[in-house]
Design a protein around this motif. Structure first.
Motif, PDB file in Angstrom:
ATOM      1  N   LYS A 137       0.813  -1.214   0.000  1.00 11.73           N
ATOM      2  CA  LYS A 137       0.000   0.000   0.000  1.00 11.73           C
ATOM      3  C   LYS A 137       0.848   1.267   0.000  1.00 11.73           C
ATOM      4  O   LYS A 137       0.452   2.287  -0.592  1.00 11.73           O
ATOM      5  CB  LYS A 137      -0.952  -0.016   1.196  1.00 11.73           C
ATOM      6  N   ALA A 138       2.013   1.237   0.646  1.00 10.61           N
ATOM      7  CA  ALA A 138       2.920   2.375   0.545  1.00 10.61           C
ATOM      8  C   ALA A 138       3.353   2.571  -0.899  1.00 10.61           C
ATOM      9  O   ALA A 138       3.481   3.702  -1.387  1.00 10.61           O
ATOM     10  CB  ALA A 138       4.132   2.162   1.441  1.00 10.61           C
ATOM     11  N   ALA A 139       3.563   1.460  -1.594  1.00 15.89           N
ATOM     12  CA  ALA A 139       3.939   1.548  -3.000  1.00 15.89           C
ATOM     13  C   ALA A 139       2.813   2.127  -3.843  1.00 15.89           C
ATOM     14  O   ALA A 139       3.065   2.867  -4.805  1.00 15.89           O
ATOM     15  CB  ALA A 139       4.338   0.166  -3.519  1.00 15.89           C
ATOM     16  N   VAL A 140       1.554   1.812  -3.511  1.00 12.59           N
ATOM     17  CA  VAL A 140       0.428   2.400  -4.234  1.00 12.59           C
ATOM     18  C   VAL A 140       0.422   3.917  -4.069  1.00 12.59           C
ATOM     19  O   VAL A 140       0.192   4.660  -5.029  1.00 12.59           O
ATOM     20  CB  VAL A 140      -0.911   1.813  -3.745  1.00 12.59           C
ATOM     21  N   SER A 141       0.697   4.385  -2.867  1.00 14.53           N
ATOM     22  CA  SER A 141       0.747   5.825  -2.629  1.00 14.53           C
ATOM     23  C   SER A 141       1.816   6.486  -3.489  1.00 14.53           C
ATOM     24  O   SER A 141       1.576   7.524  -4.115  1.00 14.53           O
ATOM     25  CB  SER A 141       1.018   6.089  -1.142  1.00 14.53           C
ATOM     26  N   THR A 142       2.987   5.889  -3.544  1.00 12.36           N
ATOM     27  CA  THR A 142       4.076   6.437  -4.352  1.00 12.36           C
ATOM     28  C   THR A 142       3.768   6.347  -5.840  1.00 12.36           C
ATOM     29  O   THR A 142       3.993   7.297  -6.606  1.00 12.36           O
ATOM     30  CB  THR A 142       5.384   5.697  -4.042  1.00 12.36           C
ATOM     31  N   LEU A 143       3.236   5.207  -6.272  1.00 11.48           N
ATOM     32  CA  LEU A 143       2.886   5.027  -7.683  1.00 11.48           C
ATOM     33  C   LEU A 143       1.824   6.036  -8.109  1.00 11.48           C
ATOM     34  O   LEU A 143       1.872   6.565  -9.229  1.00 11.48           O
ATOM     35  CB  LEU A 143       2.391   3.600  -7.909  1.00 11.48           C
ATOM     36  N   THR A 144       0.877   6.312  -7.233  1.00  6.51           N
ATOM     37  CA  THR A 144      -0.164   7.297  -7.531  1.00  6.51           C
ATOM     38  C   THR A 144       0.449   8.654  -7.821  1.00  6.51           C
ATOM     39  O   THR A 144       0.095   9.324  -8.800  1.00  6.51           O
ATOM     40  CB  THR A 144      -1.144   7.397  -6.354  1.00  6.51           C
ATOM     41  N   ARG A 145       1.376   9.082  -6.972  1.00  5.31           N
ATOM     42  CA  ARG A 145       2.009  10.388  -7.158  1.00  5.31           C
ATOM     43  C   ARG A 145       2.812  10.430  -8.456  1.00  5.31           C
ATOM     44  O   ARG A 145       2.788  11.428  -9.196  1.00  5.31           O
ATOM     45  CB  ARG A 145       2.902  10.694  -5.966  1.00  5.31           C
ATOM     46  N   ALA A 146       3.542   9.354  -8.725  1.00  6.05           N
ATOM     47  CA  ALA A 146       4.339   9.312  -9.949  1.00  6.05           C
ATOM     48  C   ALA A 146       3.460   9.360 -11.192  1.00  6.05           C
ATOM     49  O   ALA A 146       3.733  10.103 -12.143  1.00  6.05           O
ATOM     50  CB  ALA A 146       5.208   8.052  -9.955  1.00  6.05           C
ATOM     51  N   ALA A 147       2.390   8.577 -11.185  1.00  7.91           N
ATOM     52  CA  ALA A 147       1.478   8.559 -12.327  1.00  7.91           C
ATOM     53  C   ALA A 147       0.786   9.908 -12.501  1.00  7.91           C
ATOM     54  O   ALA A 147       0.544  10.359 -13.631  1.00  7.91           O
ATOM     55  CB  ALA A 147       0.444   7.454 -12.156  1.00  7.91           C
ATOM     56  N   ALA A 148       0.475  10.561 -11.385  1.00  7.56           N
ATOM     57  CA  ALA A 148      -0.169  11.869 -11.454  1.00  7.56           C
ATOM     58  C   ALA A 148       0.718  12.876 -12.178  1.00  7.56           C
ATOM     59  O   ALA A 148       0.235  13.666 -13.010  1.00  7.56           O
ATOM     60  CB  ALA A 148      -0.494  12.366 -10.046  1.00  7.56           C
ATOM     61  N   LEU A 149       1.995  12.854 -11.892  1.00  2.00           N
ATOM     62  CA  LEU A 149       2.925  13.756 -12.572  1.00  2.00           C
ATOM     63  C   LEU A 149       3.087  13.383 -14.038  1.00  2.00           C
ATOM     64  O   LEU A 149       3.203  14.258 -14.900  1.00  2.00           O
ATOM     65  CB  LEU A 149       4.278  13.726 -11.871  1.00  2.00           C
ATOM     66  N   ASP A 150       3.081  12.095 -14.323  1.00  2.00           N
ATOM     67  CA  ASP A 150       3.230  11.642 -15.711  1.00  2.00           C
ATOM     68  C   ASP A 150       2.078  12.092 -16.593  1.00  2.00           C
ATOM     69  O   ASP A 150       2.276  12.376 -17.781  1.00  2.00           O
ATOM     70  CB  ASP A 150       3.297  10.106 -15.772  1.00  2.00           C
ATOM     71  N   HIS A 151       0.870  12.166 -16.027  1.00  2.37           N
ATOM     72  CA  HIS A 151      -0.304  12.264 -16.893  1.00  2.37           C
ATOM     73  C   HIS A 151      -1.230  13.453 -16.640  1.00  2.37           C
ATOM     74  O   HIS A 151      -2.270  13.544 -17.299  1.00  2.37           O
ATOM     75  CB  HIS A 151      -1.102  10.958 -16.814  1.00  2.37           C
ATOM     76  N   ILE A 152      -0.845  14.381 -15.764  1.00  2.00           N
ATOM     77  CA  ILE A 152      -1.714  15.530 -15.575  1.00  2.00           C
ATOM     78  C   ILE A 152      -1.789  16.366 -16.844  1.00  2.00           C
ATOM     79  O   ILE A 152      -2.838  16.940 -17.164  1.00  2.00           O
ATOM     80  CB  ILE A 152      -1.266  16.368 -14.356  1.00  2.00           C
ATOM     81  N   LYS A 153      -0.731  16.418 -17.616  1.00  2.00           N
ATOM     82  CA  LYS A 153      -0.776  17.191 -18.863  1.00  2.00           C
ATOM     83  C   LYS A 153      -1.601  16.481 -19.942  1.00  2.00           C
ATOM     84  O   LYS A 153      -1.905  17.076 -20.981  1.00  2.00           O
ATOM     85  CB  LYS A 153       0.636  17.498 -19.347  1.00  2.00           C
ATOM     86  N   ASP A 154      -1.967  15.230 -19.687  1.00  2.00           N
ATOM     87  CA  ASP A 154      -2.901  14.531 -20.572  1.00  2.00           C
ATOM     88  C   ASP A 154      -4.347  14.772 -20.153  1.00  2.00           C
ATOM     89  O   ASP A 154      -5.269  14.181 -20.733  1.00  2.00           O
ATOM     90  CB  ASP A 154      -2.631  13.020 -20.547  1.00  2.00           C
ATOM     91  N   GLY A 155      -4.540  15.602 -19.134  1.00  2.00           N
ATOM     92  CA  GLY A 155      -5.895  15.887 -18.663  1.00  2.00           C
ATOM     93  C   GLY A 155      -6.436  14.851 -17.708  1.00  2.00           C
ATOM     94  O   GLY A 155      -7.653  14.756 -17.523  1.00  2.00           O
ATOM     95  N   ILE A 156      -5.543  14.098 -17.069  1.00  2.00           N
ATOM     96  CA  ILE A 156      -5.969  13.024 -16.163  1.00  2.00           C
ATOM     97  C   ILE A 156      -5.489  13.355 -14.751  1.00  2.00           C
ATOM     98  O   ILE A 156      -4.287  13.462 -14.508  1.00  2.00           O
ATOM     99  CB  ILE A 156      -5.409  11.665 -16.605  1.00  2.00           C
ATOM    100  N   ARG A 157      -6.434  13.534 -13.830  1.00  2.00           N
ATOM    101  CA  ARG A 157      -6.101  13.769 -12.420  1.00  2.00           C
ATOM    102  C   ARG A 157      -6.085  12.443 -11.692  1.00  2.00           C
ATOM    103  O   ARG A 157      -7.055  11.685 -11.742  1.00  2.00           O
ATOM    104  CB  ARG A 157      -7.116  14.695 -11.756  1.00  2.00           C
TER     105      ARG A 157
END
Length: 253
Positions: A162-182
């Protein structure tokens, strides 16, 4: 009740019971067409019945979140049935393999990582691919207060996943916010679901074991956790990106 998700298609994994079922019903009650995804086809079908009885729209899909082809099929099915995918709550998870790390069964370690972490990664992979090409969307992942926020003896495998899910969430958020995905996460504390019972434990015994660890003095009801999910999925949180919202009655404060 208002309908902030009217015209939206929402996908919820692990929606056959617990927080996932409450989430699916809540999205439907607020106007979304809901894809109820679960490994247990019978439980998924029951959630759909509950939604339909309440006047909502939903369909069920069977998915193994540890299998890439199954997850891709889940997303493809949601899109083909309902014309799109706008919201995803990646909620499927397991809580097993309790005990000291030195005595941990390696199969339980791999199983928890496969469902709790790889399952979220695969779901995001295919959800994002669709959303990126179709105007964006919102994803809310299920992390936990056990992991990045607090640790308890005997929960090493679950905490790590679950700690990894938290980190993965943040990483994915940075990867894809410019794609219009929060992309954000919710980290629930102990909740009134079957997952919080020890084998053979009664409700009173569970309360005696857990309530003292929660400053608020009680377990969460599933709708209290889902309130955080709904907020993160809504336009009210439009400036929230890469956040892990802890909803645990103060247990990790």
């Amino acid at each position: 009740m208002s309908a902030p998700f009217h015209g939206k298609v929402a996908l919820v994994t692990g929606a056959g019971s617990g927080i996932g079922r409450t989430s699916a019903r809540a999205f439907a009650a607020r106007g979304a067409t809901v894809v109820v995804a679960d490994l247990d086809a019978g439980n998924a079908a029951q959630t759909v019945k509950l939604i339909e009885r309440g006047g909502g729209r939903a369909s069920a899909v069977t998915v193994d979140v540890t299998d890439s082809a199954s997850v891709q099929s889940m997303v493809d099915t949601a899109v083909s049935r309902h014309g799109g995918l706008h919201i995803a709550h990646n909620n499927a998870g397991v809580f097993t393999g309790l005990g000291p790390l030195a005595d941990l069964d390696e199969g339980q370690w791999h199983a928890q990582l496969a469902v709790n972490l790889t399952g979220v990664m695969l779901a995001m992979k295919y959800e994002i691919r669709h959303m990126r090409d179709n105007g964006g969307g919102v994803i809310v992942n299920a992390a936990s207060n056990i992991g990045d926020h607090v640790r308890y003896p005997g929960t090493g495998a679950y905490a790590a996943s679950k700690a990894a899910v938290s980190t993965l969430t943040r990483a994915a958020a940075l990867d894809h916010i410019k794609d219009g995905i929060r992309i954000n996460a919710v980290s629930p504390g102990a909740s009134n679901t079957s997952m919080t019972f020890m084998p053979g434990e009664s409700e009173a015994e569970r309360a005696a074991r857990l309530n003292g660890t929660i400053p608020l003095g009680r377990l969460a009801e599933t709708d209290e956790i889902v309130a955080s999910v709904l907020w993160l999925a809504s336009e009210e949180s439009s400036f929230v990106v890469g956040h892990d919202l802890v909803t645990d009655g103060g247990a990790s404060a």
